[in-house]
Design an enzyme around this catalytic site. Structure first.
Site, PDB file in Angstrom:
ATOM      1  N   ARG A  11       0.835  -1.197   0.000  1.00  0.00           N
ATOM      2  CA  ARG A  11       0.000   0.000   0.000  1.00  0.00           C
ATOM      3  C   ARG A  11       0.868   1.245   0.000  1.00  0.00           C
ATOM      4  O   ARG A  11       1.950   1.264   0.569  1.00  0.00           O
ATOM      5  CB  ARG A  11      -0.902  -0.015   1.239  1.00  0.00           C
ATOM      6  CG  ARG A  11      -1.959   1.075   1.269  1.00  0.00           C
ATOM      7  CD  ARG A  11      -2.976   0.794   2.373  1.00  0.00           C
ATOM      8  NE  ARG A  11      -2.397   0.994   3.690  1.00  0.00           N
ATOM      9  CZ  ARG A  11      -2.462   2.139   4.367  1.00  0.00           C
ATOM     10  NH1 ARG A  11      -3.065   3.187   3.839  1.00  0.00           N
ATOM     11  NH2 ARG A  11      -1.929   2.242   5.569  1.00  0.00           N
ATOM     12  N   ASN A  21       7.248   1.051   2.122  1.00  0.00           N
ATOM     13  CA  ASN A  21       7.461  -0.146   1.316  1.00  0.00           C
ATOM     14  C   ASN A  21       8.560  -0.009   0.275  1.00  0.00           C
ATOM     15  O   ASN A  21       9.090  -1.015  -0.210  1.00  0.00           O
ATOM     16  CB  ASN A  21       6.155  -0.558   0.641  1.00  0.00           C
ATOM     17  CG  ASN A  21       5.180  -1.175   1.627  1.00  0.00           C
ATOM     18  OD1 ASN A  21       5.565  -1.967   2.470  1.00  0.00           O
ATOM     19  ND2 ASN A  21       3.914  -0.797   1.517  1.00  0.00           N
ATOM     20  N   ARG A  72      -4.581  -2.128  -7.384  1.00  0.00           N
ATOM     21  CA  ARG A  72      -5.515  -2.305  -6.275  1.00  0.00           C
ATOM     22  C   ARG A  72      -6.524  -1.149  -6.252  1.00  0.00           C
ATOM     23  O   ARG A  72      -6.115   0.018  -6.302  1.00  0.00           O
ATOM     24  CB  ARG A  72      -4.761  -2.357  -4.945  1.00  0.00           C
ATOM     25  CG  ARG A  72      -5.654  -2.743  -3.765  1.00  0.00           C
ATOM     26  CD  ARG A  72      -5.003  -2.491  -2.421  1.00  0.00           C
ATOM     27  NE  ARG A  72      -3.685  -3.112  -2.284  1.00  0.00           N
ATOM     28  CZ  ARG A  72      -3.029  -3.146  -1.119  1.00  0.00           C
ATOM     29  NH1 ARG A  72      -3.566  -2.594  -0.034  1.00  0.00           N
ATOM     30  NH2 ARG A  72      -1.841  -3.696  -1.063  1.00  0.00           N
ATOM     31  N   SER A  82      -8.791  -4.505   5.038  1.00  0.00           N
ATOM     32  CA  SER A  82      -8.110  -5.679   5.584  1.00  0.00           C
ATOM     33  C   SER A  82      -7.237  -6.353   4.534  1.00  0.00           C
ATOM     34  O   SER A  82      -7.460  -6.212   3.320  1.00  0.00           O
ATOM     35  CB  SER A  82      -9.142  -6.694   6.098  1.00  0.00           C
ATOM     36  OG  SER A  82      -9.872  -7.235   5.003  1.00  0.00           O
ATOM     37  N   GLN A 103       4.492 -10.365   3.665  1.00  0.00           N
ATOM     38  CA  GLN A 103       4.555  -9.011   4.195  1.00  0.00           C
ATOM     39  C   GLN A 103       5.938  -8.416   3.926  1.00  0.00           C
ATOM     40  O   GLN A 103       6.958  -8.977   4.341  1.00  0.00           O
ATOM     41  CB  GLN A 103       4.306  -9.015   5.712  1.00  0.00           C
ATOM     42  CG  GLN A 103       3.020  -9.741   6.109  1.00  0.00           C
ATOM     43  CD  GLN A 103       1.806  -8.852   6.067  1.00  0.00           C
ATOM     44  OE1 GLN A 103       1.650  -8.065   5.140  1.00  0.00           O
ATOM     45  NE2 GLN A 103       0.951  -8.977   7.047  1.00  0.00           N
ATOM     46  N   ARG A 154       5.925 -25.709  37.441  1.00  0.00           N
ATOM     47  CA  ARG A 154       6.722 -24.830  36.599  1.00  0.00           C
ATOM     48  C   ARG A 154       7.835 -25.611  35.893  1.00  0.00           C
ATOM     49  O   ARG A 154       8.707 -26.194  36.543  1.00  0.00           O
ATOM     50  CB  ARG A 154       7.335 -23.729  37.474  1.00  0.00           C
ATOM     51  CG  ARG A 154       8.016 -22.602  36.699  1.00  0.00           C
ATOM     52  CD  ARG A 154       8.628 -21.591  37.654  1.00  0.00           C
ATOM     53  NE  ARG A 154       9.197 -20.454  36.964  1.00  0.00           N
ATOM     54  CZ  ARG A 154       8.536 -19.314  36.741  1.00  0.00           C
ATOM     55  NH1 ARG A 154       7.300 -19.179  37.184  1.00  0.00           N
ATOM     56  NH2 ARG A 154       9.104 -18.318  36.085  1.00  0.00           N
TER      57      ARG A 154
END
Length: 383
Positions: A11, A21, A72, A82, A103, A154
């Site tokens: 984006r 980016n 896009r 999203s 990503q 533990r």
């Protein structure tokens, strides 16, 4: 073979880090790291960038990679849109059985990560896959209830399997799952474990510094291994072959101090078959005389465009930039340092140079920094 497509959402409207980016990190635009890894992995039938930005599309095209750009729609490029919406848009435009959403904010991903994750995904017949980093820390809810262990029993660290933290590097999603659930994860989910240094995603300016440092360490390891392929050593003069001092006599004569050990290093690498070139922006007969004494014929003085000079040298010698080592100390050396397969600087170089080179010498300019690099090349080449 399962038809796998790589999808990289890029984006254009990042607010925390403008132009994130495509901002340069480790000598490349951020997105270049994951795009190169995806292309080199060999598992994808197509590598596709989804972007709303003409600037990003132009940068991607300039990388010279076999990457397609998918326009896009503006409504899918807002702060609230999203990733799943972007994936569904891609599914309407592209045929695939599995989409791997990558990503750009995880540039430490490697081609081998994609290959191993694909093997895991196929072998287990999974519907989706998430990447994560294993942590052996104990986690709690705010209400005082434990999340991943029993305090009454533990476990010792060596006996504790730990918990995976999602690192957001990439996701495998079958088309059927995506279209039915409109979610990237679901059904039978595989977890692919990545290296600890991939835990950081670039979301804030502070993350940028951490990841850039990790990329530099990775680059140093890779570049150091390639010193055996060096065919040209290009050397700056003032502040590198000299101590950056300028000496004047009462009569107005200028003098420079050179280091005989640096000279011996240059002689040794030349004897090993490595070309040596000296580049200086100063039009100095002192440098010409010194290089003539050393038998170095590739001496370029008064060079205003060092980058152009280096590129011409590489073309004349018929070698690649990756076979070039460059050592310099100041900002006019930055372009050459970033272009070269291995870059180095004296220990007292300016901060801007120290921040980008593969190797910072233990020695100052004119005091053995060049000899140190020569020795590294000789050792790597078995001399």
């Amino acid at each position: 073979m399962t038809d796998m497509v790589a999808l990289v959402p890029l984006r254009g409207g990042s607010k925390s880090i403008p132009d994130k980016n495509i901002r340069m990190i480790g000598g490349k635009p951020l997105c270049a790291w994951v795009l190169e890894a995806a292309c080199q992995s060999g598992i994808f039938s197509r590598v596709v960038v989804s972007t709303d930005s003409a600037k990003i599309a132009q940068t991607v095209a300039g990388l010279g990679l076999p990457v397609e750009v998918l326009d896009r729609p503006a409504e899918l490029a807002t702060d609230t849109a999203s990733t799943e919406a972007v994936m569904l848009h891609a599914a309407r435009c592209i045929d695939f059985e599995v989409v791997v959403t990558i990503q750009a904010t995880s540039p430490l991903v490697t081609p081998e990560d994609f290959r191993r994750a694909a093997a895991l995904f196929r072998a287990g017949g999974y519907d989706s896959l998430v990447t994560g980093v294993r942590t052996k820390r104990f986690f709690w809810n705010g209400d005082g209830s434990p999340l991943n262990y029993d305090p009454r029993s533990r476990p010792r660290r060596q006996e504790f399997a730990g918990t995976f933290m999602e690192n957001g590097a990439f996701y495998f999603t079958r088309r059927k799952l995506l279209e039915e659930s409109q979610c990237r994860l679901g059904g039978r989910i595989a977890v692919y474990e990545m290296a600890p240094d991939t835990a950081v995603e670039i979301d804030e300016p502070a993350d940028w510094e951490v990841v850039e440092r990790a990329l530099r360490l990775k680059a140093v390891s890779t570049a150091t291994g390639s010193l055996g392929d060096i065919r040209l050593l290009a050397v700056d003069v003032d502040g590198t072959l000299t101590d950056a001092g300028m000496y004047w006599s009462a009569e107005g004569d200028r003098l420079k101090k050179f280091n005989t050990r640096d000279a011996k290093g240059l002689q040794l690498v030349r004897e090993a078959g490595v070309e040596v070139a000296v580049l200086t922006s100063e039009n100095s007969p002192i440098v010409t005389a010194r290089m003539a004494k050393l038998g170095i014929t590739r001496c370029y003085i008064g060079v205003e465009d060092k980058q152009g000079c280096l590129l011409e040298l590489v073309r004349d010698l018929g070698i690649e930039l990756g076979q070039t080592a460059y050592i310099g100390d100041d900002v006019n050396d930055l372009a050459c340092l970033k272009l070269s397969g291995f870059s180095a600087c004296p220990g007292d170089a300016v901060d801007a140079v120290r921040a980008v080179v593969h190797h910072v010498s233990r020695h100052k300019g004119g005091m053995g920094a060049v000899r140190e690099l020569c020795q590294m090349i000789l050792e790597a080449q078995g001399c």
